[in-house]
Motif scaffolding. Sequence first.
Motif, short mmCIF file in Angstrom:
data_model
loop_
_atom_site.label_atom_id
_atom_site.label_comp_id
_atom_site.label_asym_id
_atom_site.label_seq_id
_atom_site.Cartn_x
_atom_site.Cartn_y
_atom_site.Cartn_z
N LEU A 1 42.68 -82.05 -7.16
CA LEU A 1 42.75 -83.29 -6.34
C LEU A 1 43.48 -84.31 -7.03
N VAL A 2 43.18 -84.60 -8.27
CA VAL A 2 44.13 -85.64 -8.94
C VAL A 2 45.58 -85.31 -9.13
N GLY A 3 45.96 -83.78 -9.41
CA GLY A 3 47.07 -83.42 -9.29
C GLY A 3 47.90 -83.70 -8.22
N ARG A 4 47.31 -83.62 -7.23
CA ARG A 4 48.26 -83.71 -5.83
C ARG A 4 48.59 -85.25 -5.42
N VAL A 5 48.27 -86.00 -6.36
CA VAL A 5 48.45 -87.48 -6.03
C VAL A 5 50.01 -87.89 -6.71
N ASP A 6 50.81 -87.95 -5.59
CA ASP A 6 52.25 -88.34 -5.83
C ASP A 6 53.06 -89.26 -4.91
N THR A 7 52.12 -90.03 -4.06
CA THR A 7 52.96 -90.90 -3.32
C THR A 7 52.22 -92.34 -3.71
N ARG A 8 53.14 -93.33 -3.27
CA ARG A 8 52.78 -94.72 -3.59
C ARG A 8 51.06 -95.09 -2.93
N TRP A 9 50.93 -94.75 -1.94
CA TRP A 9 49.59 -95.06 -1.34
C TRP A 9 48.65 -94.24 -1.93
N VAL B 1 36.05 -107.41 -22.53
CA VAL B 1 35.03 -106.83 -21.93
C VAL B 1 35.36 -107.21 -20.18
N THR B 2 36.03 -108.42 -19.94
CA THR B 2 36.32 -108.81 -18.63
C THR B 2 37.46 -108.11 -18.02
N CYS B 3 38.41 -107.74 -18.65
CA CYS B 3 39.49 -107.40 -18.20
C CYS B 3 39.74 -105.94 -18.51
N GLY B 4 39.45 -105.54 -20.01
CA GLY B 4 39.70 -104.11 -20.28
C GLY B 4 39.31 -102.90 -19.63
N PRO B 5 38.40 -102.77 -18.98
CA PRO B 5 37.94 -101.64 -18.18
C PRO B 5 38.79 -101.54 -16.84
N ALA B 6 39.00 -102.61 -16.13
CA ALA B 6 39.79 -102.77 -15.02
C ALA B 6 41.27 -102.23 -15.23
N ALA B 7 41.90 -102.96 -16.35
CA ALA B 7 43.21 -102.52 -16.87
C ALA B 7 43.19 -101.26 -17.52
N LEU B 8 42.22 -100.42 -17.99
CA LEU B 8 42.21 -99.11 -18.44
C LEU B 8 42.19 -98.33 -17.11
N GLY B 9 41.56 -98.74 -15.90
CA GLY B 9 41.48 -97.94 -14.70
C GLY B 9 42.87 -97.88 -14.27
N LEU B 10 43.87 -99.06 -14.21
CA LEU B 10 45.09 -98.88 -13.67
C LEU B 10 45.97 -98.01 -14.49
N ILE C 1 40.24 -97.10 -6.84
CA ILE C 1 38.85 -96.57 -7.35
C ILE C 1 38.67 -96.71 -8.89
N LEU C 2 39.63 -96.50 -9.62
CA LEU C 2 39.35 -96.57 -10.96
C LEU C 2 39.14 -97.95 -11.27
N VAL C 3 39.81 -99.03 -10.56
CA VAL C 3 39.44 -100.42 -11.20
C VAL C 3 38.37 -100.82 -10.53
N VAL C 4 37.83 -100.34 -9.45
CA VAL C 4 36.24 -100.73 -9.13
C VAL C 4 35.38 -100.02 -10.19
N LEU D 1 44.88 -95.34 -16.16
CA LEU D 1 44.64 -94.05 -15.90
C LEU D 1 45.12 -93.54 -14.83
N ALA D 2 45.10 -94.44 -13.63
CA ALA D 2 45.72 -94.02 -12.16
C ALA D 2 47.11 -93.47 -12.43
N ALA D 3 47.74 -94.30 -13.30
CA ALA D 3 49.25 -94.00 -13.52
C ALA D 3 49.54 -92.59 -14.19
N VAL D 4 48.74 -92.08 -15.25
CA VAL D 4 48.92 -90.98 -15.88
C VAL D 4 48.09 -89.87 -15.61
N LEU D 5 46.94 -90.12 -14.89
CA LEU D 5 46.13 -89.02 -14.96
C LEU D 5 46.61 -87.89 -13.66
N PRO D 6 47.38 -88.24 -12.74
CA PRO D 6 48.14 -87.27 -12.13
C PRO D 6 48.82 -86.13 -12.78
N ALA D 7 49.71 -86.89 -13.68
CA ALA D 7 50.77 -86.06 -14.37
C ALA D 7 50.03 -84.92 -15.59
#
Length: 224
Positions: free
Chosen positions: A55-63, A18-27, A71-74, A29-35
């Motif tokens: 908008l999500v599909g345009r994400v392709d740089t580190r920053w 409960v404490t770490c799962g949602p934030a870890a899931l956010g990370l 955003i997804l971790v928050v 999702l950030a890695a796979v959602l653009p693809a």
Amino acid sequence: MTRTSADLGFAPLDRLLVTCGPAALGLLLAAVLPAVARWALGLGVVLPFRVVFELVGRVDTRWEFAVLGTILVVVGLFATAALFEHLTPITVAFDQVRFGRTAMSRSAITALFLEGDTLVVLDRESRQVVRCEPRARRSALAATFPEFGYPWRDADPYADLYRPWQPDGELPPEADAVLSARAVVLTKKAGKEAGELRAALERLGYSVRDEGGRQFWRPLVRSA
């Protein structure tokens, strides 16, 4: 040595999830959602909220990945906070039980049981005086309440008394009116209002439970 009280909260693994799962899931999702978004856009089909996919599909740089990940971790942290707020900690002692901020004496409780994920506590008139989703698992509840002398039940002891509600049936008009209003509230999934109408029905001498979108009622039963 006999325990004088017991705190029924998250099991260690549950607390970690409960404490770490949602934030870890956010990370993750950030890695796979653009693809995934670029793949969906390439299908040539009508997409709901297409602008979000673009908008999500345009994400392709580190920053950009860092911003999306933040955003997804928050969002995940907010989800964790909501779970801690929604799920109820319980403290059991020999003389009383505390359900979050609500305390009940042992003498006032005639039954405790789970209705799905909801813990239901009945008083001496069989009213559902507490309904909450506990942090502890069923096994912990079933072991701890009897240990402290509380009447734990595997199921609702009055389940056989419930009858399906029919408008303009065998109930008094005022009880029918409450159940009619509650039926409308249930379709809107307004849990707080449904709980208030449950309490109003109990003041009229009846209890209600929900099964498969239908309401079932029974008369209150006073304990000896």
